[in-house]
Design an enzyme around this catalytic site. Structure first.
Site, PDB file in Angstrom:
ATOM      1  N   HIS A   1      -7.765  -5.388  -0.746  1.00  0.00           N
ATOM      2  CA  HIS A   1      -6.522  -4.619  -0.599  1.00  0.00           C
ATOM      3  C   HIS A   1      -5.382  -5.405   0.058  1.00  0.00           C
ATOM      4  O   HIS A   1      -4.239  -5.322  -0.374  1.00  0.00           O
ATOM      5  CB  HIS A   1      -6.813  -3.354   0.208  1.00  0.00           C
ATOM      6  CG  HIS A   1      -5.656  -2.417   0.324  1.00  0.00           C
ATOM      7  ND1 HIS A   1      -5.028  -1.888  -0.776  1.00  0.00           N
ATOM      8  CD2 HIS A   1      -5.008  -1.923   1.420  1.00  0.00           C
ATOM      9  CE1 HIS A   1      -4.055  -1.083  -0.371  1.00  0.00           C
ATOM     10  NE2 HIS A   1      -4.011  -1.104   0.953  1.00  0.00           N
TER      11      HIS A   1
ATOM     12  N   ASP B   1      -9.735  -4.152  -5.397  1.00  0.00           N
ATOM     13  CA  ASP B   1      -9.156  -3.301  -4.355  1.00  0.00           C
ATOM     14  C   ASP B   1      -9.930  -1.987  -4.283  1.00  0.00           C
ATOM     15  O   ASP B   1     -10.019  -1.257  -5.273  1.00  0.00           O
ATOM     16  CB  ASP B   1      -7.681  -3.035  -4.691  1.00  0.00           C
ATOM     17  CG  ASP B   1      -6.914  -2.387  -3.553  1.00  0.00           C
ATOM     18  OD1 ASP B   1      -7.524  -1.678  -2.733  1.00  0.00           O
ATOM     19  OD2 ASP B   1      -5.691  -2.598  -3.486  1.00  0.00           O
TER      20      ASP B   1
ATOM     21  N   SER C   1       0.832  -1.203   0.000  1.00  0.00           N
ATOM     22  CA  SER C   1       0.000   0.000   0.000  1.00  0.00           C
ATOM     23  C   SER C   1       0.870   1.258   0.000  1.00  0.00           C
ATOM     24  O   SER C   1       1.667   1.462  -0.907  1.00  0.00           O
ATOM     25  CB  SER C   1      -0.958  -0.045   1.191  1.00  0.00           C
ATOM     26  OG  SER C   1      -1.981   0.905   1.050  1.00  0.00           O
TER      27      SER C   1
END
Length: 307
Positions: free
Chosen positions: A269, A239, A109
């Site tokens: 995610h 996501d 991320s």
């Protein structure tokens, strides 16, 4: 498997919490992992133990402003600008090099966006030790489900220059993070996942995504060990936090022979935290990619790009 905790002091005197997952027998590779926004290195559940069980040592730390590296409320989200973020990564990498076994750098991320920037602009004397880069759901751009308005972004960047240390809560929707209810509950109840950034830190993150998405971050063939770039990007096409399409487009712009963009259909995610056995598939893919490149580099430099 042995687990070690400790503290690393960076150049300005700040102490960062560290944790290491070591293998029972001789390790085949070493992975430095960079976590994401409102996250810390103790949220990765079975991921790091799984890698260690396959012969991959994992070295990680709570980034400045996050997790156990926060010693008082005023430090929440106080990451500093991008230069400070990347310098902290350099400082930590120096503790594991020179490395007697192949060294890899991975980010998830926000941490994935940082690793991409590091692959492009990190100090050459550090990057020459990195056998390969792995990105899990990297923050190249916001998912349409989470994207703030242009006005919010514009005034956020402006305010970041005027009041850099002003804290702002930006709560992540746990239902977009994973389909696993147990992990959703884990994040809701974890006080160390505080969802708090400073305007300076948030502005830096927005600038990084703007550069990544806009093609201004360029990763060429010479980003790693032996002057070779080896890079693997994994993203779920469902996501709701970071942008799958932007991630895939960035992968297409990377100039490297040994690169792969892997789509995980239906995944959210946190690929490593999806319901089993989906998460196990991802974790096995990570280990396989690393171990395949933990041999003589000459044998893997000619790998074909997969997009």
């Amino acid at each position: 498997m042995a687990i070690e905790e400790g503290w690393h002091t960076v150049e300005d005197g700040r102490k960062l919490y560290t944790k290491t997952w070591k293998t029972e027998g001789p390790a085949k590779a070493r992975l430095v992992f960079i976590h994401g926004f409102s996250d810390h290195c103790n949220t990765y559940n079975s991921f790091f133990p799984t890698l260690a069980s396959k012969g991959i040592e994992v070295y990680t730390f709570d980034q400045r402003g996050w997790g156990r590296s926060v010693l008082k409320p005023s430090e929440k989200g106080h990451t500093g600008p991008t230069t400070r973020v990347l310098d902290d990564i350099t400082s930590f990498l120096k503790t594991v090099i020179p490395c007697p076994i192949p060294l890899f750098l991975m980010g998830h991320s926000m941490g994935g966006g940082e690793v991409l920037c590091y692959a492009a602009t990190g100090p050459a004397e550090i990057r020459k030790h990195i056998r390969g880069y792995l990105l899990e759901s990297p923050f190249v751009d916001f998912s349409p489900d989470s994207k703030p308005s242009f006005v919010t972004v514009f005034f956020g960047r402006l305010a970041g220059k005027i009041l850099p240390h002003r804290q702002l809560v930006n709560k992540l929707d746990v239902k977009l993070i994973t389909r696993n209810p147990a992990v959703q509950k884990q994040f809701e109840e974890d006080d160390l996942c505080h969802d708090t950034g400073t305007l300076e830190g948030l502005a830096g993150m927005l600038d990084r995504t703007g550069d990544l998405c806009g093609g201004r971050v360029k990763i060429g063939e010479g980003a790693g060990e032996g002057g070779v770039t080896r890079i693997w990007i994994a993203h779920g096409d469902k996501d709701g936090i970071t942008n799958y399409s932007a991630s895939k487009a960035l992968a297409g712009r990377i100039e490297a022979k040994d690169k792969e963009f892997k789509t995980y259909e239906g995944y959210f995610h946190r690929l490593h935290d999806e319901p089993p056995p989906e998460n196990e598939r991802f974790m096995n893919d990570v280990a396989s990619w690393i171990l395949a490149r933990s041999v003589d580099p000459v044998k893997v430099d000619g790998g074909k790009a997969k997009l």
